[in-house]
Design an enzyme around this catalytic site. Structure first.
Site, PDB file in Angstrom:
ATOM      1  N   ASP A  60       0.932  -1.411  -0.138  1.00 35.50           N
ATOM      2  CA  ASP A  60       0.208   0.018  -0.211  1.00 35.50           C
ATOM      3  C   ASP A  60       0.698   1.237  -0.035  1.00 35.50           C
ATOM      4  O   ASP A  60       2.037   1.610   0.689  1.00 35.50           O
ATOM      5  CB  ASP A  60      -1.091  -0.312   1.278  1.00 35.50           C
ATOM      6  N   PHE A  82      -0.716   6.399 -10.131  1.00 36.61           N
ATOM      7  CA  PHE A  82      -2.407   6.148 -10.645  1.00 36.61           C
ATOM      8  C   PHE A  82      -2.696   5.987  -9.038  1.00 36.61           C
ATOM      9  O   PHE A  82      -4.205   5.756  -8.956  1.00 36.61           O
ATOM     10  CB  PHE A  82      -2.727   4.957 -11.721  1.00 36.61           C
ATOM     11  N   SER A 126      -8.177  14.114 -12.773  1.00 41.78           N
ATOM     12  CA  SER A 126     -10.208  13.930 -13.507  1.00 41.78           C
ATOM     13  C   SER A 126     -10.799  15.388 -14.585  1.00 41.78           C
ATOM     14  O   SER A 126     -10.542  16.503 -13.700  1.00 41.78           O
ATOM     15  CB  SER A 126     -10.365  13.124 -13.047  1.00 41.78           C
ATOM     16  N   THR A 128     -12.963  15.791 -14.410  1.00 41.50           N
ATOM     17  CA  THR A 128     -14.240  15.828 -12.709  1.00 41.50           C
ATOM     18  C   THR A 128     -13.306  17.203 -12.288  1.00 41.50           C
ATOM     19  O   THR A 128     -14.732  17.610 -11.524  1.00 41.50           O
ATOM     20  CB  THR A 128     -14.269  14.721 -12.166  1.00 41.50           C
ATOM     21  N   TYR A 150     -14.326  12.676  -4.532  1.00 47.99           N
ATOM     22  CA  TYR A 150     -13.909  12.154  -5.271  1.00 47.99           C
ATOM     23  C   TYR A 150     -13.192  12.708  -6.142  1.00 47.99           C
ATOM     24  O   TYR A 150     -11.808  13.050  -6.184  1.00 47.99           O
ATOM     25  CB  TYR A 150     -14.576  11.259  -6.579  1.00 47.99           C
ATOM     26  N   LYS A 154      -8.666  14.815  -6.223  1.00 47.41           N
ATOM     27  CA  LYS A 154      -8.274  15.087  -7.025  1.00 47.41           C
ATOM     28  C   LYS A 154      -7.877  16.602  -7.276  1.00 47.41           C
ATOM     29  O   LYS A 154      -6.427  16.827  -7.175  1.00 47.41           O
ATOM     30  CB  LYS A 154      -8.654  14.875  -8.084  1.00 47.41           C
ATOM     31  N   ARG A 238     -20.354  13.100 -24.087  1.00 47.74           N
ATOM     32  CA  ARG A 238     -19.260  12.421 -23.514  1.00 47.74           C
ATOM     33  C   ARG A 238     -17.831  12.724 -24.165  1.00 47.74           C
ATOM     34  O   ARG A 238     -17.565  12.371 -25.335  1.00 47.74           O
ATOM     35  CB  ARG A 238     -18.745  11.443 -21.671  1.00 47.74           C
ATOM     36  N   ARG A 303     -29.322  11.088 -13.842  1.00 46.59           N
ATOM     37  CA  ARG A 303     -28.449  10.460 -12.496  1.00 46.59           C
ATOM     38  C   ARG A 303     -28.020  11.839 -11.483  1.00 46.59           C
ATOM     39  O   ARG A 303     -27.379  12.770 -12.615  1.00 46.59           O
ATOM     40  CB  ARG A 303     -27.291   9.797 -13.070  1.00 46.59           C
ATOM     41  N   GLY A 305     -25.546  14.685  -9.989  1.00 46.89           N
ATOM     42  CA  GLY A 305     -24.329  14.845  -9.896  1.00 46.89           C
ATOM     43  C   GLY A 305     -23.794  14.956 -11.530  1.00 46.89           C
ATOM     44  O   GLY A 305     -22.340  15.195 -12.033  1.00 46.89           O
TER      45      GLY A 305
HETATM   46  P1  NAD Z   1      -7.925   0.915 -10.903  1.00 57.61           P
HETATM   47  O1  NAD Z   1      -8.393   0.506  -9.973  1.00 57.61           O
HETATM   48  O2  NAD Z   1      -8.054   0.281 -12.590  1.00 57.61           O
HETATM   49  O3  NAD Z   1      -6.206   1.269 -10.599  1.00 57.61           O
HETATM   50  C1  NAD Z   1      -6.370   1.935  -9.771  1.00 57.61           C
HETATM   51  C2  NAD Z   1      -5.489   1.084  -8.430  1.00 57.61           C
HETATM   52  O4  NAD Z   1      -4.634   1.736  -7.266  1.00 57.61           O
HETATM   53  C3  NAD Z   1      -6.026  -0.460  -8.470  1.00 57.61           C
HETATM   54  O5  NAD Z   1      -4.572  -1.536  -9.293  1.00 57.61           O
HETATM   55  C4  NAD Z   1      -5.733  -0.914  -6.898  1.00 57.61           C
HETATM   56  O6  NAD Z   1      -5.686  -1.900  -6.628  1.00 57.61           O
HETATM   57  C5  NAD Z   1      -4.051   0.350  -6.799  1.00 57.61           C
HETATM   58  N1  NAD Z   1      -4.545   1.386  -5.231  1.00 57.61           N
HETATM   59  C6  NAD Z   1      -5.386   1.548  -4.824  1.00 57.61           C
HETATM   60  N2  NAD Z   1      -5.329   2.645  -3.633  1.00 57.61           N
HETATM   61  C7  NAD Z   1      -4.334   1.958  -3.639  1.00 57.61           C
HETATM   62  C8  NAD Z   1      -3.099   2.049  -2.608  1.00 57.61           C
HETATM   63  N3  NAD Z   1      -3.573   2.882  -0.874  1.00 57.61           N
HETATM   64  N4  NAD Z   1      -1.997   1.355  -2.194  1.00 57.61           N
HETATM   65  C9  NAD Z   1      -1.340   0.208  -3.728  1.00 57.61           C
HETATM   66  N5  NAD Z   1      -2.293   0.639  -5.114  1.00 57.61           N
HETATM   67  C10 NAD Z   1      -4.120   1.066  -4.428  1.00 57.61           C
HETATM   68  O7  NAD Z   1      -8.584   2.119 -12.189  1.00 57.61           O
HETATM   69  P2  NAD Z   1      -7.533   2.646 -12.819  1.00 57.61           P
HETATM   70  O8  NAD Z   1      -9.627   3.281 -14.045  1.00 57.61           O
HETATM   71  O9  NAD Z   1      -6.874   2.399 -13.913  1.00 57.61           O
HETATM   72  O10 NAD Z   1      -7.662   4.715 -12.854  1.00 57.61           O
HETATM   73  C11 NAD Z   1      -5.912   5.321 -12.197  1.00 57.61           C
HETATM   74  C12 NAD Z   1      -5.986   6.249 -11.791  1.00 57.61           C
HETATM   75  O11 NAD Z   1      -6.985   7.064 -12.398  1.00 57.61           O
HETATM   76  C13 NAD Z   1      -7.073   6.438 -10.285  1.00 57.61           C
HETATM   77  O12 NAD Z   1      -5.857   7.240  -9.505  1.00 57.61           O
HETATM   78  C14 NAD Z   1      -8.377   6.990 -10.927  1.00 57.61           C
HETATM   79  O13 NAD Z   1      -8.461   7.741 -10.119  1.00 57.61           O
HETATM   80  C15 NAD Z   1      -7.502   8.039 -12.384  1.00 57.61           C
HETATM   81  N6  NAD Z   1      -9.106   8.408 -13.098  1.00 57.61           N
HETATM   82  C16 NAD Z   1      -9.843   7.568 -14.049  1.00 57.61           C
HETATM   83  C17 NAD Z   1     -10.121   7.675 -14.839  1.00 57.61           C
HETATM   84  C18 NAD Z   1     -10.972   6.653 -15.199  1.00 57.61           C
HETATM   85  O14 NAD Z   1     -12.249   6.808 -15.780  1.00 57.61           O
HETATM   86  N7  NAD Z   1     -10.797   5.300 -15.043  1.00 57.61           N
HETATM   87  C19 NAD Z   1     -10.635   8.955 -15.164  1.00 57.61           C
HETATM   88  C20 NAD Z   1     -10.200   9.905 -14.428  1.00 57.61           C
HETATM   89  C21 NAD Z   1      -8.524   9.617 -13.221  1.00 57.61           C
HETATM   90  C1  WQD Z   2     -21.003   8.706 -19.095  1.00 59.06           C
HETATM   91  C2  WQD Z   2     -22.361   8.844 -19.881  1.00 59.06           C
HETATM   92  C3  WQD Z   2     -23.988   9.350 -17.993  1.00 59.06           C
HETATM   93  C4  WQD Z   2     -24.378   4.767 -16.668  1.00 59.06           C
HETATM   94  C5  WQD Z   2     -16.670   9.500 -14.469  1.00 59.06           C
HETATM   95  C6  WQD Z   2     -16.661   9.688 -13.825  1.00 59.06           C
HETATM   96  C7  WQD Z   2     -15.037  10.921 -14.176  1.00 59.06           C
HETATM   97  C8  WQD Z   2     -14.312   9.612 -14.579  1.00 59.06           C
HETATM   98  C9  WQD Z   2     -15.241   9.177 -15.535  1.00 59.06           C
HETATM   99  C10 WQD Z   2     -12.910   8.924 -13.228  1.00 59.06           C
HETATM  100  C11 WQD Z   2     -23.436   9.745 -18.533  1.00 59.06           C
HETATM  101  C12 WQD Z   2     -24.578   8.288 -18.579  1.00 59.06           C
HETATM  102  C13 WQD Z   2     -23.675   6.229 -17.106  1.00 59.06           C
HETATM  103  C14 WQD Z   2     -25.425   4.235 -17.550  1.00 59.06           C
HETATM  104  C15 WQD Z   2     -25.579   6.005 -18.052  1.00 59.06           C
HETATM  105  N1  WQD Z   2     -13.787   9.173 -13.584  1.00 59.06           N
HETATM  106  N2  WQD Z   2     -24.809   6.816 -18.342  1.00 59.06           N
HETATM  107  N3  WQD Z   2     -26.180   5.210 -18.185  1.00 59.06           N
HETATM  108  O1  WQD Z   2     -19.883  10.636 -14.808  1.00 59.06           O
HETATM  109  O2  WQD Z   2     -18.529  11.195 -17.590  1.00 59.06           O
HETATM  110  O3  WQD Z   2     -17.810  10.371 -15.845  1.00 59.06           O
HETATM  111  O4  WQD Z   2     -16.223   8.099 -14.905  1.00 59.06           O
HETATM  112  O5  WQD Z   2     -11.540  10.288 -13.053  1.00 59.06           O
HETATM  113  O6  WQD Z   2     -14.499  11.083 -13.207  1.00 59.06           O
HETATM  114  O7  WQD Z   2     -17.843  11.245 -12.436  1.00 59.06           O
HETATM  115  O8  WQD Z   2     -18.646   8.742 -16.985  1.00 59.06           O
HETATM  116  O9  WQD Z   2     -19.471   6.509 -17.664  1.00 59.06           O
HETATM  117  O10 WQD Z   2     -20.391   7.143 -15.460  1.00 59.06           O
HETATM  118  O11 WQD Z   2     -20.789   8.116 -17.676  1.00 59.06           O
HETATM  119  O12 WQD Z   2     -26.566   7.053 -19.136  1.00 59.06           O
HETATM  120  O13 WQD Z   2     -25.795   3.531 -16.381  1.00 59.06           O
HETATM  121  O14 WQD Z   2     -23.704   7.813 -20.044  1.00 59.06           O
HETATM  122  O15 WQD Z   2     -25.531  10.326 -17.237  1.00 59.06           O
HETATM  123  O16 WQD Z   2     -24.238  11.041 -19.734  1.00 59.06           O
HETATM  124  P1  WQD Z   2     -18.925  10.126 -16.306  1.00 59.06           P
HETATM  125  P2  WQD Z   2     -19.138   7.237 -17.140  1.00 59.06           P
END
Ligand code: NAD
Ligand code: WQD
Length: 346
Positions: A60, A82, A126, A128, A150, A154, A238, A303, A305
């Protein structure tokens, strides 16, 4: 000489694809992951794709002693961070868990980095952090206004890292912080090999994993959240980005850490998106075409938010990071469908 990159969260969805691109670009890769949201077999899959080996620590990032051991044992050039929790809904229910993991985890990591004089970091932020802005496409200079815990984690980590970079002008340090903050839009798709991809825990929250499970028959029907947004067809729009394009953006960011404009230190922020948006209905259509399956859906209320439209401005990343996406929506859908039907997902 080959550079060594420590990848936190490297067995996760985006991290595993980034490790593949780093190895393919000639870097040594060390992964630290606590496997809270990923599986160990991802390591063998990364190695199979790249025909290269990775070093793995199951730890961790909040375990300072464990991180010190890693930094003591290897000469690390840069960190890609990540590791974090990412479920918006869960973060509203359990905010402390998110601040603990994402913010405190980053503090421990960067303290150890400073102790070992490794001050090069690329951070997973992100889109977000922009909250709901009407200035579409989103440029990096928009105000930060995260709307859930969340997103706050970030925004906080971005601020902390920016403060580290700024601190170098006030104190004489041996070396300066070089930081790249990457704001991802909506990552999707999977590696062409069908060996790595996103494995949601339980029922998916995100659109494309949900659609994919409806197409495969695991879920009955998609609920489309809102049909009354001010968009072309009333559903949310999106900027979906292929995870392999996203991963390549990290290789560019690592390259940038030793080049202009960061050669003397500082912090840069880039959007990673395509600059093109698709509505929920367009995604359903594209997925049906890629999979040859029907995706039954019904339109339900919005939904909480959610915002209408979220699209990246991509010009800064193109100019400064020398990066742009190569993959179109069709490839994102085809690769998701291949992954959905892969042996790893069954
Ligand atoms: P993921 O959950 O698949 O990968 C994250 C990894 O981090 C996992 O393997 C988990 O086991 C590990 N992890 C979590 N907390 C930990 C800790 N305290 N110590 C060690 N390992 C830890 O997620 P992802 O989709 O690959 O996202 C990676 C990064 O990108 C994250 O920071 C996420 O917030 C960011 N992000 C993701 C998205 C998305 O939509 N997937 C969008 C924007 C930003
Ligand atoms: C996409 C579109 C929904 C599910 C999220 C996080 C963001 C980032 C990426 C980490 C929207 C619609 C979704 C469903 C639907 N992650 N939808 N039915 O909300 O843009 O972003 O993931 O950083 O922080 O908020 O992605 O894939 O959830 O939604 O209609 O069952 O699909 O309303 O318009 P989002 P999403």
């Amino acid at each position: 000489m080959k550079k060594t990159i420590l990848v936190t969260g490297g067995t996760g969805y985006i991290g595993s694809h980034a490790c593949v691109e780093l190895l393919n670009s000639g870097y040594h890769v060390i992964i630290v992951d606590n496997l809270s949201n990923s599986q160990k077999d991802v390591l063998a899959r990364i190695e199979k794709i790249t025909q290269n080996s990775v070093v793995f620590y199951e730890n961790d990032i909040r375990d300072k002693w464990a991180l010190q051991t890693i930094f003591k044992s290897h000469s690390i050039d840069a960190v890609i961070h990540f590791a974090g929790l990412k479920a918006v809904g869960e973060s509203c229910e359990q905010p402390l868990k998110y601040y603990q993991n994402n913010v405190y985890g980053t503090l421990v990591l960067t303290e150890v980095m400073e102790e070992y004089n490794v001050k090069n970091i690329v951070f997973s932020s992100s889109a977000t952090v922009y909250g709901d802005s009407d200035k579409v496409p989103y440029t990096e200079d928009l105000p930060i206004q995260a709307t859930n815990p969340y997103g706050q984690t970030k925004a906080m980590v971005e601020q902390i890292l920016q403060d580290y970079a700024a601190s170098d002008q006030f104190t004489k340090h041996d070396s300066t912080w070089k930081i790249v903050l990457l704001r991802y839009f909506n990552p999707t798709g999977a590696h062409k090999s069908g060996l790595i991809g996103e494995k949601p825990n339980g029922i998916p929250n995100n659109l494309i994993p949900y659609v994919s499970q409806v197409a495969s028959g695991e879920l009955k029907e998609l609920s489309v959240f809102g049909g009354d947004y001010p968009t072309t067809d009333g559903t949310g729009i999106r900027d979906y980005i292929h995870v392999v394009d996203l991963a390549k953006g990290h290789v560019k960011a690592v390259e940038m850490l030793s080049n202009a404009p960061l050669e003397k230190g500082g912090c840069k922020v880039y959007n990673l998106g395509t600059g093109t948006g698709y509505s929920v209905l367009e995604i359903i259509q594209a997925f049906e075409a890629a999979s040859g399956k029907k995706v039954p859906y019904k339109i339900v209320p919005r939904r909480s938010g959610d915002i209408a439209t979220c699209i990246a401005s991509t010009s800064l990343a193109k100019q400064e990071l020398n990066w742009e996406t190569e993959k179109e929506l069709e490839e994102m859908m085809v690769d998701t469908w291949r992954w959905q039907n892969s042996e790893a997902m069954t």
